[in-house]
Design an enzyme around this catalytic site. Structure first.
Site, PDB file in Angstrom:
ATOM      1  N   ARG A   1       0.844  -1.192   0.000  1.00  0.00           N
ATOM      2  CA  ARG A   1       0.000   0.000   0.000  1.00  0.00           C
ATOM      3  C   ARG A   1       0.877   1.239   0.000  1.00  0.00           C
ATOM      4  O   ARG A   1       1.773   1.371   0.839  1.00  0.00           O
ATOM      5  CB  ARG A   1      -0.892  -0.015   1.241  1.00  0.00           C
TER       6      ARG A   1
ATOM      7  N   GLU B   1      14.477   1.083  -1.371  1.00  0.00           N
ATOM      8  CA  GLU B   1      15.598   0.428  -2.042  1.00  0.00           C
ATOM      9  C   GLU B   1      15.243  -0.309  -3.324  1.00  0.00           C
ATOM     10  O   GLU B   1      16.098  -0.492  -4.191  1.00  0.00           O
ATOM     11  CB  GLU B   1      16.279  -0.524  -1.047  1.00  0.00           C
TER      12      GLU B   1
END
Length: 713
Positions: free
Chosen positions: A596, A673
Site C-alpha cells: 500500500r 531500495e
C-alpha cells in the site's frame, strides 16, 4: 469541562498525495540538522587519519599542536578512554572497530582514525589537525581484489553464505543453452548531502548526543555498550537527517565526541569533511560475480549458480550478499549460491542502498538477458517462464509475488514503454550518430519489519501527538506517519503532530532495509487505534491528555514464515554515441509492487531516486584504489562522479500496481531500495541492444565502449 474530541468522518488519507509536513521548515532553513544546533561553550573536534595503509603508530607529537591558538586537547591511543568492544550489538553483529577509536597503535588501512584535535573553533581544530605529526612504522599492504584470491572464503553475514540443491554440473551438461559469465562492480560510496556529524556532552553521568543517524535507539544502545553505561544513561537525538543510505550508524564522530566531551567537561562537536567520509564511514564493496545458467530448449532453467566475492577489512567482516537475490528471483532443478569475502588492508565496507540486491541484480539480470538471446526468447518471456511458485531456496510461500503484474503493466502491449514494438535484433536502430537500444530487468527487495514502540496522546486542546524514535532520513517518514495516525484516529492530518528522532521515546526500528515506515507505521497505527477506542464522545480528558503506548514485538514474532518482498520491472532506453563512446539514458520506466502506497508524492520521489542511482551505478560511479598507497584516487565529489541533473533524463517514470500484504495492518512494504534494484542491469542490457556488445563490468565508461567496439562503432 474538556471532553474527548468528536471524530468527524474524513476520507482516508493514506494513499493520497501530501506535501511534506516539514517541507516549509526545510526550504526556509528552519529545520535544524546535526551540525546546525547551537550549544553554549561548544568546542570542535577534527579527526586525524592515517597516511599509511598498514603498520603501527610509533609516535604522536602533540606538543607543538597543543601550543597552537585555541587548541584544547589531542586524543589518541595513548590517552583516550578505554572502551568496551566485547559485545554483540542490537543488530546482532559486533561493532566495526573503525568506530571504536584510539584503542591501540595498529593501523589496518589508509584513513584509519589515529587522533582527534579539539579546539575552540572549527578552523582552529582543522589547522591543528593538519599540523599534527604522526610517525608510523609502515608495513607492506594488500588492496587487490580479484576472482582468483586463494584466501577468499564463504561467509554468512546476515544470510547463509552458501545454499545448494541438486547436481549442478549434471544439469549444466544436460542444458540446451548455457551462460557462464563473470560480472564486476566497483567500490561505490554513499555521497549523501549531509556529512556525518555528532555533538556530545555529559550531564551528571548521562551522555547526551545530537547527531545525524538513521537508527536512534541503535546508536544509543551501541554507545551505552561501548562506554559501559546503563541504557537509560544515554540519550540520542537526530531530528533532521540529510540522507544516509545505510552509512549513518555508529561511526567515529559519535565516539570521539563523547570521549572529548568527557575529558573537557563541555559540549564537543565532531564533523567529518567530505574527503574523510571516503575512509571512515563505509562504502559498497566492489564485487566479482560469476553466474552460470543452464536452460532447456524451452528456456526453463535447469541450473542456476550465482557466486559473489567482496572485499572486507582485516578488522571487521562485512558481507555484500550479491548472490542473495538469486535465492528469491528464479528457481532451477539445481540451484547454488555463495557469498564469499577476502580480507584486505582496506576500510570496512558497510550497508549501502539495496546491499547485495543492487550489485547482485546487475549480474543476475544481465545473465538472464544473455540467456534469452541464446534461447531466442524475449527477455520478459524468459523471466515469466521461470517464475517460481515458492521460495527457490527457502521453499516458503510468497506473501504475494507480483513480478508478472509489473511486466504486464510496463511492457507487452505497452501503453507505457512500448516494448511490444521493439526489434529484438541489436545494433539496428539509429538516430544520427547515436545507436538506440532498450533493456529490461526484474527487481525485488525483502519486505521486513522490526519491532517498534510508539506513543499517541490525545491532547486536551483536541490535537494528537505521536512520539516515536524514528529517523526521517529524507524519505518523508514524518508525513507518512502523520497520515497513518490521522487515518487510524479518523481525524484531519492537521490535528496530528509527529515527534521523532529521540531515543527517550523508547525502542524502535531503524531506517534501513526499507523497513522504517513499515515498522513505525505498524506501531503508530496500533497505538492510535487503541486510543480511538478509548475516546468515547463526551468522556472528559485530563489536562495532560490520554496516552496509549504500543509495542509490536509480539505481533511481529507471530507472523507466519513467508517470503515477503517488494517487486518490480525496470525498463531503460539508451543512446550510444559511436564516435565518443558516450552512453546517455533517454528514458526509464519502473513498475513496482510495493504494498500500500502511503503517500504517492514522496513514494514516487523514493522510487525515481533509486532509479536515478541505477543510472549513476551503470554509467558513472567508481572509486579506484591506488595500489601503491592503498588510498583512493580523487576521494571527493570532484573525483567521484555521481549522476547530476545533466546526466539524468527528464523522462524517468515510476508507477505501481495494486499489491497487498494481508499480514501488515497498514498494508505497506517499503520502497526506499527496490528502485535501484535491476536499474543498472536494465541500462546495461539496453547498451547491448544498442551496440550488440555485452558490458559485464560497471561502470560502462566511454573508453570501455570504444575499446569493446560493436555495431559499426
Amino acid at each position: 469541562m474538556t471532553v474527548a474530541p468528536q471524530r468527524p468522518a474524513v476520507p482516508g488519507l493514506v494513499g493520497t498525495a501530501h506535501t511534506r509536513v516539514e517541507g516549509r521548515d526545510k526550504v526556509t532553513g528552519a529545520a535544524r540538522y546535526g551540525g546546525d544546533i547551537p550549544f553554549a561553550g561548544l568546542a570542535h573536534g577534527m579527526l586525524v587519519l592515517s597516511t599509511v595503509a598498514r603498520g603501527r603508530i610509533r609516535s604522536v607529537d602533540t606538543g607543538p599542536v597543543l601550543a597552537m591558538p585555541g587548541v584544547l586537547t589531542v586524543l589518541h591511543h595513548g590517552n583516550a578512554t578505554r572502551l568496551n568492544i566485547d559485545y554483540i550489538g542490537m543488530l546482532g553483529i559486533p561493532p566495526d572497530p573503525t568506530a571504536v577509536v584510539f584503542q591501540h597503535d595498529r593501523v589496518p588501512h589508509a584513513g584509519w582514525p589515529v587522533a582527534l584535535v579539539v579546539a575552540e573553533t572549527p578552523e582552529q581544530a582543522r589547522a591543528a589537525a593538519d599540523a599534527l605529526t604522526v610517525t608510523y612504522e609502515a608495513e607492506p599492504h594488500d588492496v587487490a581484489l580479484s576472482a582468483d584470491r586463494p584466501d577468499a572464503y564463504p561467509a554468512d553475514g546476515h544470510m547463509p553464505g552458501t545454499t545448494e540443491k541438486g547436481d549442478l554440473e549434471a544439469e549444466l551438461a544436460a542444458s540446451a543453452h548455457v551462460v557462464d559469465a563473470e560480472y564486476t562492480t566497483p567500490e561505490e560510496h554513499h555521497a549523501m548531502m549531509e556529512p556525518h556529524v555528532a555533538t556530545a556532552w555529559w550531564d551528571g553521568g548521562r551522555l547526551d548526543m545530537v547527531d545525524s543517524d538513521q537508527g536512534i535507539t541503535w546508536v544509543a544502545d551501541e554507545l551505552a555498550r561501548m562506554f559501559s553505561l546503563e541504557p537509560s544513561a544515554v540519550r540520542v537525538r537526530s531530528e533532521h537527517v540529510g540522507g544516509g543510505f545505510g552509512s549513518k550508524g555508529v561511526r567515529a564522530p559519535q565516539v570521539a565526541a563523547a570521549m572529548a566531551a568527557a575529558e573537557l567537561g563541555r559540549p564537543v562537536r565532531v564533523s567529518l569533511t567530505r574527503r574523510q567520509m571516503f575512509s571512515v564511514t563505509g562504502y559498497r564493496s566492489p564485487t566479482v560475480q560469476r553466474v552460470r545458467l543452464g536452460a532447456g530448449s524451452d528456456g526453463r532453467l535447469r541450473a542456476l549458480e550465482h557466486t559473489s566475492l567482496n572485499q572486507t577489512s582485516t578488522v571487521h567482516e562485512f558481507v555484500e550478499p550479491g548472490a542473495g537475490v538469486a535465492r528469491t528471483m528464479y528457481d532451477a532443478t539445481a540451484h547454488r549460491t555463495e557469498n564469499r569475502v577476502v580480507r584486505l588492508d582496506v576500510p570496512s565496507p558497510t550497508w549501502m542502498r539495496a546491499p547485495g540486491e543492487a550489485p547482485g541484480s546487475f549480474a543476475l539480470e544481465c545473465a538472464l538477458d544473455e540467456l534469452a538471446e541464446k534461447c531466442g526468447l524475449d527477455p520478459i518471456e524468459l523471466r515469466l517462464r521461470n517464475e517460481p511458485e515458492t521460495g527457490p531456496v527457502s521453499g516458503l510461500p510468497f506473501a504475494g509475488r507480483n513480478v508478472a503484474a509489473c511486466f504486464r503493466e510496463g511492457a507487452p502491449g505497452a501503453r507505457r514503454f512500448g516494448w511490444d514494438a521493439r526489434d529484438a535484433r541489436p545494433g539496428v536502430r539509429r538516430d544520427g550518430r547515436w545507436l538506440i537500444g532498450t533493456g529490461t530487468a526484474a527487481a525485488s527487495f525483502p519486505a521486513g519489519t522490526l519491532p517498534s514502540t510508539a506513543a499517541v496522546t490525545a491532547e486536551a486542546d483536541g490535537t494528537f501527538t505521536v512520539r516515536i524514535s524514528a529517523s526521517d532520513i529524507g524519505t518523508g517518514a514524518r508525513t507518512a506517519l502523520t497520515l497513518i495516525a490521522a487515518d487510524a484516529l479518523a481525524v484531519p492530518s492537521e490535528r496530528v503532530r509527529v515527534h521523532l528522532g529521540d531515543s527517550d521515546f523508547g525502542p524502535s526500528g531503524i531506517a534501513a532495509g526499507s523497513m522504517g515506515t513499515r515498522s513505525w507505521g505498524w506501531a503508530v497505527a496500533a497505538a492510535a487505534e487503541e486510543l480511538r477506542e478509548r475516546l468515547l464522545p463526551g468522556v472528559e480528558l485530563p489536562p495532560e491528555g490520554i496516552t496509549v503506548r504500543s509495542d509490536t514485538t509480539q505481533a511481529i514474532a507471530a507472523l507466519a514464515a513467508k517470503e515477503r518482498h517488494t517487486w518490480g520491472a525496470q525498463f531503460a532506453e539508451v543512446a550510444v554515441d559511436v564516435t565518443t563512446g558516450e552512453v546517455r539514458v533517454r528514458r526509464m520506466l519502473g513498475v513496482f509492487a510495493a504494498g500500500r502506497i502511503v503517500n504517492p508524492l514522496t513514494a514516487r520521489n523514493q522510487l525515481v531516486g533509486g532509479m536515478t542511482w541505477g543510472i549513476s551505478m551503470a554509467l558513472h560511479e567508481e572509486a579506484v584504489r591506488d595500489p601503491a598507497s592503498g588510498a583512493l584516487y580523487g576521494a571527493d565529489l570532484a573525483g567521484y562522479h555521481v549522476a547530476t541533473h545533466a546526466d539524468v533524463p527528464p523522462d524517468v517514470e515510476a508507477v505501481w500496481v495494486d499489491d497487498h500484504d494481508p499480514d501488515d495492518p497498514v498494508g505497506i512494504k517499503g520502497i526506499g531500495e527496490v528502485g535501484i534494484v535491476g536499474a543498472a542491469a536494465a541500462v546495461a542490457n539496453a547498451v547491448w541492444h544498442a551496440t550488440g556488445v555485452r558490458h559485464r563490468a560497471l561502470p560502462i565508461r566511454p573508453d570501455r565502449v570504444l575499446r569493446a567496439g560493436g555495431a559499426d562503432a
